[in-house]
Design a protein around this motif. Structure first.
Motif, PDB file in Angstrom:
ATOM      1  N   UNK A   1     -84.000 -32.943-113.356  1.00  0.00           N
ATOM      2  CA  UNK A   1     -84.915 -31.799-113.236  1.00  0.00           C
ATOM      3  C   UNK A   1     -85.152 -31.067-114.551  1.00  0.00           C
ATOM      4  N   UNK A   2     -84.285 -31.253-115.534  1.00  0.00           N
ATOM      5  CA  UNK A   2     -84.474 -30.505-116.782  1.00  0.00           C
ATOM      6  C   UNK A   2     -85.064 -31.358-117.899  1.00  0.00           C
ATOM      7  N   UNK A   3     -85.429 -32.588-117.585  1.00  0.00           N
ATOM      8  CA  UNK A   3     -86.032 -33.430-118.628  1.00  0.00           C
ATOM      9  C   UNK A   3     -87.467 -32.965-118.885  1.00  0.00           C
ATOM     10  N   UNK A   4     -87.853 -32.916-120.140  1.00  0.00           N
ATOM     11  CA  UNK A   4     -89.255 -32.643-120.473  1.00  0.00           C
ATOM     12  C   UNK A   4     -89.970 -33.983-120.534  1.00  0.00           C
ATOM     13  N   UNK A   5     -91.178 -34.069-120.016  1.00  0.00           N
ATOM     14  CA  UNK A   5     -91.885 -35.348-120.132  1.00  0.00           C
ATOM     15  C   UNK A   5     -93.392 -35.186-120.006  1.00  0.00           C
ATOM     16  N   UNK A   6     -94.097 -36.146-120.539  1.00  0.00           N
ATOM     17  CA  UNK A   6     -95.544 -36.268-120.348  1.00  0.00           C
ATOM     18  C   UNK A   6     -95.876 -37.743-120.209  1.00  0.00           C
TER      19      UNK A   6
ATOM     20  N   UNK B   1     -93.264 -40.295-122.145  1.00  0.00           N
ATOM     21  CA  UNK B   1     -92.324 -39.914-123.201  1.00  0.00           C
ATOM     22  C   UNK B   1     -91.424 -38.850-122.583  1.00  0.00           C
TER      23      UNK B   1
ATOM     24  N   UNK C   1     -87.955 -36.339-122.926  1.00  0.00           N
ATOM     25  CA  UNK C   1     -86.959 -35.704-123.793  1.00  0.00           C
ATOM     26  C   UNK C   1     -85.880 -35.122-122.886  1.00  0.00           C
TER      27      UNK C   1
ATOM     28  N   UNK D   1    -100.189 -27.550-120.863  1.00  0.00           N
ATOM     29  CA  UNK D   1     -99.568 -28.688-120.166  1.00  0.00           C
ATOM     30  C   UNK D   1    -100.638 -29.679-119.705  1.00  0.00           C
TER      31      UNK D   1
ATOM     32  N   UNK E   1     -96.288 -32.102-124.993  1.00  0.00           N
ATOM     33  CA  UNK E   1     -94.912 -32.267-124.513  1.00  0.00           C
ATOM     34  C   UNK E   1     -93.962 -31.225-125.104  1.00  0.00           C
ATOM     35  N   UNK E   2     -94.026 -31.038-126.422  1.00  0.00           N
ATOM     36  CA  UNK E   2     -93.072 -30.135-127.078  1.00  0.00           C
ATOM     37  C   UNK E   2     -93.647 -28.726-127.161  1.00  0.00           C
TER      38      UNK E   2
ATOM     39  N   UNK F   1     -90.543 -24.755-117.975  1.00  0.00           N
ATOM     40  CA  UNK F   1     -89.662 -25.796-117.444  1.00  0.00           C
ATOM     41  C   UNK F   1     -90.334 -26.517-116.282  1.00  0.00           C
TER      42      UNK F   1
ATOM     43  N   UNK G   1     -93.334 -26.877-115.760  1.00  0.00           N
ATOM     44  CA  UNK G   1     -94.461 -27.684-116.245  1.00  0.00           C
ATOM     45  C   UNK G   1     -93.987 -28.877-117.089  1.00  0.00           C
ATOM     46  N   UNK G   2     -92.684 -29.098-117.101  1.00  0.00           N
ATOM     47  CA  UNK G   2     -92.069 -30.261-117.758  1.00  0.00           C
ATOM     48  C   UNK G   2     -92.240 -30.281-119.274  1.00  0.00           C
ATOM     49  N   UNK G   3     -92.316 -29.111-119.898  1.00  0.00           N
ATOM     50  CA  UNK G   3     -92.304 -29.110-121.360  1.00  0.00           C
ATOM     51  C   UNK G   3     -90.891 -29.404-121.848  1.00  0.00           C
ATOM     52  N   UNK G   4     -90.794 -30.002-123.029  1.00  0.00           N
ATOM     53  CA  UNK G   4     -89.524 -30.059-123.765  1.00  0.00           C
ATOM     54  C   UNK G   4     -89.510 -28.801-124.626  1.00  0.00           C
TER      55      UNK G   4
END
Ligand SMILES: C[S@@+](CC[C@H](N)C(=O)[O-])C[C@H]1O[C@@H](n2cnc3c(N)ncnc32)[C@H](O)[C@@H]1O
Ligand code: SF4
Lengths: 92, 365
Positions: free
Chosen positions: A15-20, A27, A29, B58, B63-64, B86, B88-91
Motif C-alpha cells: 500500500x505504500x509503494x509509489x507507482x505509475x 515503474x 518505488x 497524478x 511519479x516523483x 499517498x 494517488x500513488x506518488x513516490x
C-alpha cells in the motif's frame, strides 16, 4: 507467504509503494527508496490489478481476456510473478 | 543502461515529466539569510485546491513528488495533503529543515506518509554555524534529534549542505556528522539569487579560493565527485531537464519549468489538465528550445563548457539571459577542469585513476 498473497486470496500490492503505469510499463518505488522496479506489460497489468479486491483466479481471467495467452500459461505467469513480488516484499 | 534509465532517457526525449516539486507554503519557522523564496502576499492554495493540483499532477503520470516550501511541515494540513499524495500513488520526497520533527512526528511520517526520502538542510557541523544561517537558536540540536528519530525508524535521510562562507571551514566535520547520523550527505556548490532576482544571497558564496581547493585533490575524500566529471550531451542533448523531466509549483498554484527558472507557464487551478498546457504552452516550447541550444552554443564556445554544470534559470536570474555563461558556473567548471587535466596527465604517465571517463548527472535526471 503472507495471507495477502496466498493463492486463492486477494493479493494486494504494497500500500505504500509509489507507482505509475506509462505506456504499459509500471515503474514502482518502494518506500525504502532503494527499489525502483520497472515491469513488463503483463507484469504491469497484474500490478495494476492487485488492489486487494480481486482473487488470483480473477486476475488470471483478466490477463487471459486482455492478452493472447492460454489460461495455463497465464496461471503459471501470475503465480510466479506474485511469488517474485512477495520475495521482494512488494505485497502488503 | 538499465530499464529505469531507459525510461528516463525516453521521457527526456519525449518531454514526458516524471517529477514535480510542489512548494506547499512560503511560511517558515526559520529565517535563513540566503533563502531564495519570495512570497508575494497572495493567498496560498487551501487544502481542497492542493488536492485538485495533486490530482491533475497524478493524472498526468508524474511519479516523483517533492513536497517543499518554505517549510512544508508548517502547514497545519500537511498530513492531510501527504495522505492524499499517498492515495494517488506518488513516490514522496520531503524537503524540510526538520525543526518540527520530534519522535511523534517522525512516527507519523513513517506511518502515514511513507516518504522514500527526507532531504534535510544542514548548514554547519556546530550550532553556531548552522544557526548563523537559520537565525533560530536551538535549530541545530533539533535537526540532530530529528535525524536520529528518523534513522531509528529506518527512514532514508539525505542531509543537504549548500557551501557558504559560514560553513566552508568545516566541511570535513559536516561529513563526519553525517556519518555519525548514518545519513547520506550532499554538498551544494551553488548559491542562487532570490527568485525575484535579488543577488544578495550570492554574498554568502564560498568564494574562488575555496572553490579552487574544493575541486583539488585536497577535498577528494569529502566530495561526492571523487574525480571531476565532464558533461555528456550525446545521449540527451538538452542542457538539463527543465521543461522536460519535471516542473515546479509555487504555493499559489503557478506552474514553472523548474524551481530555478520561474517563467510562469500557467496556474494549475485554471487549466483543465496538465497534458494540454504541457504540449501547448509557448513558454515551455521556448524553454525546451533554449535548453537544447545551450550545449550547442554557450557551452561549445566556452573553454570549460565540457565541465560546466549549467543552470539556465540561474543564468537568467544572474545575467537576464538564460543562455549566458554566469560567473559561478564558469568558476566551478574552471577548477573542475584544472584538476581533471592534472589527473589525466598522471593517468597518461601510468598512474591508475578511476572514473576519468565518467560524466556527471544532469539536473533533473
Ligand atoms: C527553500 S528550501 C525549502 C525546504 C526547507 N525549508 C529547507 O530549508 O530545507 C529548499 C532548499 O533550498 C536551499 N536554499 C535556499 N535558498 C538558497 C539559495 N539562495 N541558494 C542555494 N540554496 C538555497 C535550502 O538550503 C534548502 O536546501
Ligand atoms: S528553512 Fe528553507 S524555506 Fe525556511 S528560510 Fe531556510 S531555506 Fe528558506
Amino acid at each position: 507467504m503472507t495471507e495477502s498473497s496466498a493463492v486463492g486470496g486477494a493479493p494486494r500490492r504494497h500500500p505504500t509503494a509509489g507507482f505509475r503505469i506509462f505506456e504499459g510499463q509500471a515503474t514502482i518505488v518502494m518506500p525504502d527508496g532503494s527499489f525502483i522496479h520497472v515491469l513488463n506489460e503483463i507484469g504491469s497489468r497484474v500490478w495494476d490489478l492487485l488492489n486487494g479486491q480481486r482473487t488470483e483466479s480473477e486476475i488470471v481471467d483478466r490477463i487471459c481476456a486482455e492478452f493472447e495467452t492460454s489460461r495455463e500459461v497465464a496461471e503459471k505467469d501470475v503465480r510466479e510473478f506474485l511469488a517474485a513480488l512477495e520475495a521482494n516484499r512488494m505485497l502488503g | 543502461m538499465n530499464a529505469y534509465q531507459a525510461i528516463i532517457a525516453r521521457n527526456w526525449k519525449s518531454a514526458t515529466p516524471y517529477s514535480a516539486l510542489f512548494e506547499l507554503t512560503y511560511i517558515c519557522n526559520h529565517a535563513c539569510s540566503f533563502c531564495y523564496n519570495c512570497p508575494t502576499g497572495q493567498k496560498e492554495l487551501n487544502t481542497q485546491q492542493v488536492f485538485e493540483a495533486l490530482r491533475k499532477i497524478a493524472d498526468f503520470g508524474v511519479l516523483f513528488l517533492t513536497l517543499s516550501g518554505g517549510e512544508p511541515l508548517c502547514r497545519k494540513d500537511f498530513f492531510e495533503i501527504a495522505r492524499e499524495a499517498q492515495r494517488l500513488h506518488f513516490a514522496i520526497r520531503i524537503y524540510t529543515n526538520a525543526f518540527l520533527i520530534d519522535e511523534a512526528m517522525a512516527e507519523r511520517l513513517k506511518q502515514e506518509v511513507h516518504p522514500f526520502e527526507l532531504e534535510i538542510s544542514l548548514h554547519g557541523a556546530r550550532p553556531e554555524t548552522h544557526e548563523a544561517l537559520t537565525r533560530v537558536p536551538g535549530s541545530f540540536q533539533k535537526l540532530v534529534n530529528a535525524v536520529k528519530a528518523l534513522r531509528r525508524r529506518d527512514m532514508k535521510v539525505l542531509l543537504k549542505t549548500p557551501i557558504t562562507n559560514l560553513n566552508m571551514g568545516e566541511v570535513r566535520e559536516i561529513k563526519a556528522l553525517a556519518e555519525e547520523l548514518d545519513s547520506d550527505l550532499h554538498f551544494d556548490n551553488v548559491i542562487t539569487p532570490k527568485d525575484d532576482g535579488d543577488q544578495e544571497p550570492l554574498q554568502l558564496g564560498a568564494g574562488e579560493e575555496f572553490m579552487k581547493r574544493w575541486w583539488s585533490e585536497e577535498f577528494k575524500d569529502v566530495r561526492e565527485e571523487k574525480v571531476p566529471l565532464r558533461r555528456d550531451d550525446q545521449e540527451i542533448s538538452a542542457v538539463c531537464g527543465t521543461g522536460r523531466s519535471g516542473f515546479a509549483l509555487d504555493p499559489y498554484g503557478n506552474i514553472y519549468p523548474c524551481v530555478q527558472w520561474r517563467r510562469r507557464v500557467a496556474n494549475i487551478l485554471e487549466i483543465p489538465s496538465m497534458r494540454e498546457v504541457w504540449r501547448g504552452s509557448s513558454v515551455l516550447k521556448e524553454i525546451r528550445r533554449v535548453a537544447e541550444e545551450i550545449p550547442q552554443t554557450t557551452l561549445k564556445n566556452s573553454e570549460v563548457g565540457d565541465f560546466t554544470s549549467f543552470c539556465a534559470g540561474v543564468a537568467w536570474l544572474q545575467t537576464g539571459d538564460p543562455t549566458k555563461m554566469y560567473p559561478q558556473a564558469e568558476l566551478l567548471a574552471r577548477y573542475r577542469k584544472r584538476t581533471y587535466v592534472e589527473l589525466q596527465a598522471r593517468a597518461a604517465a601510468g598512474e591508475v585513476i578511476e572514473g576519468l571517463d565518467q560524466t556527471f548527472e544532469k539536473c533533473g535526471e
